[in-house]
Design a protein around this motif. Sequence first.
Motif, PDB file in Angstrom:
ATOM      1  N   MET A 176       0.829  -1.175   0.000  1.00  0.00           N
ATOM      2  CA  MET A 176       0.000   0.000   0.000  1.00  0.00           C
ATOM      3  C   MET A 176       0.876   1.241   0.000  1.00  0.00           C
ATOM      4  SD  MET A 176      -1.979   2.468   2.218  1.00  0.00           S
ATOM      5  CE  MET A 176      -1.006   2.175   3.606  1.00  0.00           C
ATOM      6  N   ILE A 177       0.468   2.243  -0.758  1.00  0.00           N
ATOM      7  CA  ILE A 177       1.168   3.520  -0.851  1.00  0.00           C
ATOM      8  C   ILE A 177       0.263   4.597  -0.265  1.00  0.00           C
ATOM      9  CG2 ILE A 177       2.099   5.257  -2.455  1.00  0.00           C
ATOM     10  CD1 ILE A 177       3.744   2.641  -2.293  1.00  0.00           C
ATOM     11  N   LEU A 178       0.846   5.467   0.534  1.00  0.00           N
ATOM     12  CA  LEU A 178       0.104   6.595   1.092  1.00  0.00           C
ATOM     13  C   LEU A 178       0.560   7.869   0.400  1.00  0.00           C
ATOM     14  CD1 LEU A 178      -1.893   7.664   3.227  1.00  0.00           C
ATOM     15  CD2 LEU A 178       0.068   7.911   4.762  1.00  0.00           C
ATOM     16  N   GLU A 179      -0.366   8.507  -0.263  1.00  0.00           N
ATOM     17  CA  GLU A 179      -0.117   9.810  -0.892  1.00  0.00           C
ATOM     18  C   GLU A 179      -0.512  10.884   0.104  1.00  0.00           C
ATOM     19  OE1 GLU A 179      -2.392  12.640  -4.123  1.00  0.00           O
ATOM     20  OE2 GLU A 179      -2.876  10.514  -4.056  1.00  0.00           O
ATOM     21  N   SER A 180       0.321  11.902   0.245  1.00  0.00           N
ATOM     22  CA  SER A 180      -0.039  13.018   1.115  1.00  0.00           C
ATOM     23  C   SER A 180       0.171  14.328   0.378  1.00  0.00           C
ATOM     24  CB  SER A 180       0.785  13.010   2.405  1.00  0.00           C
ATOM     25  OG  SER A 180       2.098  13.444   2.152  1.00  0.00           O
ATOM     26  N   ALA A 181      -0.696  15.280   0.682  1.00  0.00           N
ATOM     27  CA  ALA A 181      -0.574  16.620   0.110  1.00  0.00           C
ATOM     28  C   ALA A 181      -1.102  17.616   1.126  1.00  0.00           C
ATOM     29  CB  ALA A 181      -1.348  16.734  -1.191  1.00  0.00           C
ATOM     30  N   ILE A 182      -0.318  18.649   1.368  1.00  0.00           N
ATOM     31  CA  ILE A 182      -0.773  19.775   2.167  1.00  0.00           C
ATOM     32  C   ILE A 182      -1.392  20.765   1.183  1.00  0.00           C
ATOM     33  CG2 ILE A 182      -0.105  21.678   3.674  1.00  0.00           C
ATOM     34  CD1 ILE A 182       0.241  18.999   5.044  1.00  0.00           C
ATOM     35  N   LEU A 183      -2.649  21.090   1.407  1.00  0.00           N
ATOM     36  CA  LEU A 183      -3.386  21.968   0.503  1.00  0.00           C
ATOM     37  C   LEU A 183      -3.632  23.302   1.196  1.00  0.00           C
ATOM     38  CD1 LEU A 183      -6.129  19.370  -0.543  1.00  0.00           C
ATOM     39  CD2 LEU A 183      -3.889  19.734  -1.601  1.00  0.00           C
ATOM     40  N   TYR A 184      -3.088  24.366   0.638  1.00  0.00           N
ATOM     41  CA  TYR A 184      -3.375  25.713   1.126  1.00  0.00           C
ATOM     42  C   TYR A 184      -4.450  26.299   0.217  1.00  0.00           C
ATOM     43  CZ  TYR A 184       0.728  25.428   4.092  1.00  0.00           C
ATOM     44  OH  TYR A 184       1.633  25.051   5.052  1.00  0.00           O
ATOM     45  N   VAL A 185      -5.627  26.489   0.781  1.00  0.00           N
ATOM     46  CA  VAL A 185      -6.772  26.977   0.019  1.00  0.00           C
ATOM     47  C   VAL A 185      -6.907  28.482   0.247  1.00  0.00           C
ATOM     48  CG1 VAL A 185      -9.286  26.814  -0.191  1.00  0.00           C
ATOM     49  CG2 VAL A 185      -7.914  24.741   0.138  1.00  0.00           C
ATOM     50  N   LYS A 186      -7.181  29.200  -0.814  1.00  0.00           N
ATOM     51  CA  LYS A 186      -7.391  30.643  -0.690  1.00  0.00           C
ATOM     52  C   LYS A 186      -8.472  30.874   0.374  1.00  0.00           C
ATOM     53  CE  LYS A 186      -6.132  31.109  -5.502  1.00  0.00           C
ATOM     54  NZ  LYS A 186      -6.626  31.233  -6.880  1.00  0.00           N
ATOM     55  N   PRO A 187      -8.163  31.670   1.404  1.00  0.00           N
ATOM     56  CA  PRO A 187      -9.060  31.789   2.563  1.00  0.00           C
ATOM     57  C   PRO A 187     -10.514  32.095   2.225  1.00  0.00           C
ATOM     58  CG  PRO A 187      -6.989  32.846   3.051  1.00  0.00           C
ATOM     59  CD  PRO A 187      -6.944  32.465   1.585  1.00  0.00           C
ATOM     60  N   GLU A 188     -10.765  32.930   1.256  1.00  0.00           N
ATOM     61  CA  GLU A 188     -12.139  33.307   0.933  1.00  0.00           C
ATOM     62  C   GLU A 188     -12.898  32.206   0.191  1.00  0.00           C
ATOM     63  OE1 GLU A 188      -9.562  34.672  -2.528  1.00  0.00           O
ATOM     64  OE2 GLU A 188      -9.343  34.544  -0.351  1.00  0.00           O
ATOM     65  N   LEU A 189     -12.202  31.129  -0.172  1.00  0.00           N
ATOM     66  CA  LEU A 189     -12.815  30.058  -0.960  1.00  0.00           C
ATOM     67  C   LEU A 189     -12.958  28.741  -0.193  1.00  0.00           C
ATOM     68  CD1 LEU A 189     -10.976  30.680  -4.358  1.00  0.00           C
ATOM     69  CD2 LEU A 189     -13.235  31.495  -3.648  1.00  0.00           C
TER      70      LEU A 189
END
Length: 101
Positions: free
Chosen positions: A1-14
């Motif tokens: 099994m592979i674990l993909e990770s991503a930190i997502l910075y979302v535009k605050p107003e969205l």
Amino acid sequence: MILESAILYVKPELQEQFEKDFQIAGQYISSINGYIRHSLSKCIEQPNKYLLLVEWETLEDHTIGFRESPQYLEWKKLLHHYYDPFPIVEHYTNIISNNNS
């Protein structure tokens, strides 16, 4: 099994619309061969920061199976405009597990 990770910075107003669209986007990723499960968590200290974790059977299920699919194009169209900066995606393989409750 592979674990993909991503930190997502979302535009605050969205953020609110991102969360709604992410629920829709789940259908695209979950339809891919080798997909196991995914989760999206929101950071308590920084509300526009999210952690995406996706479990895949193999690395290629993500890097080829998903990223080269029509479903990825829909995922990209639905979600990529929310990010600033664009996330770095990394893949991990498990070396130690402790399942004690």
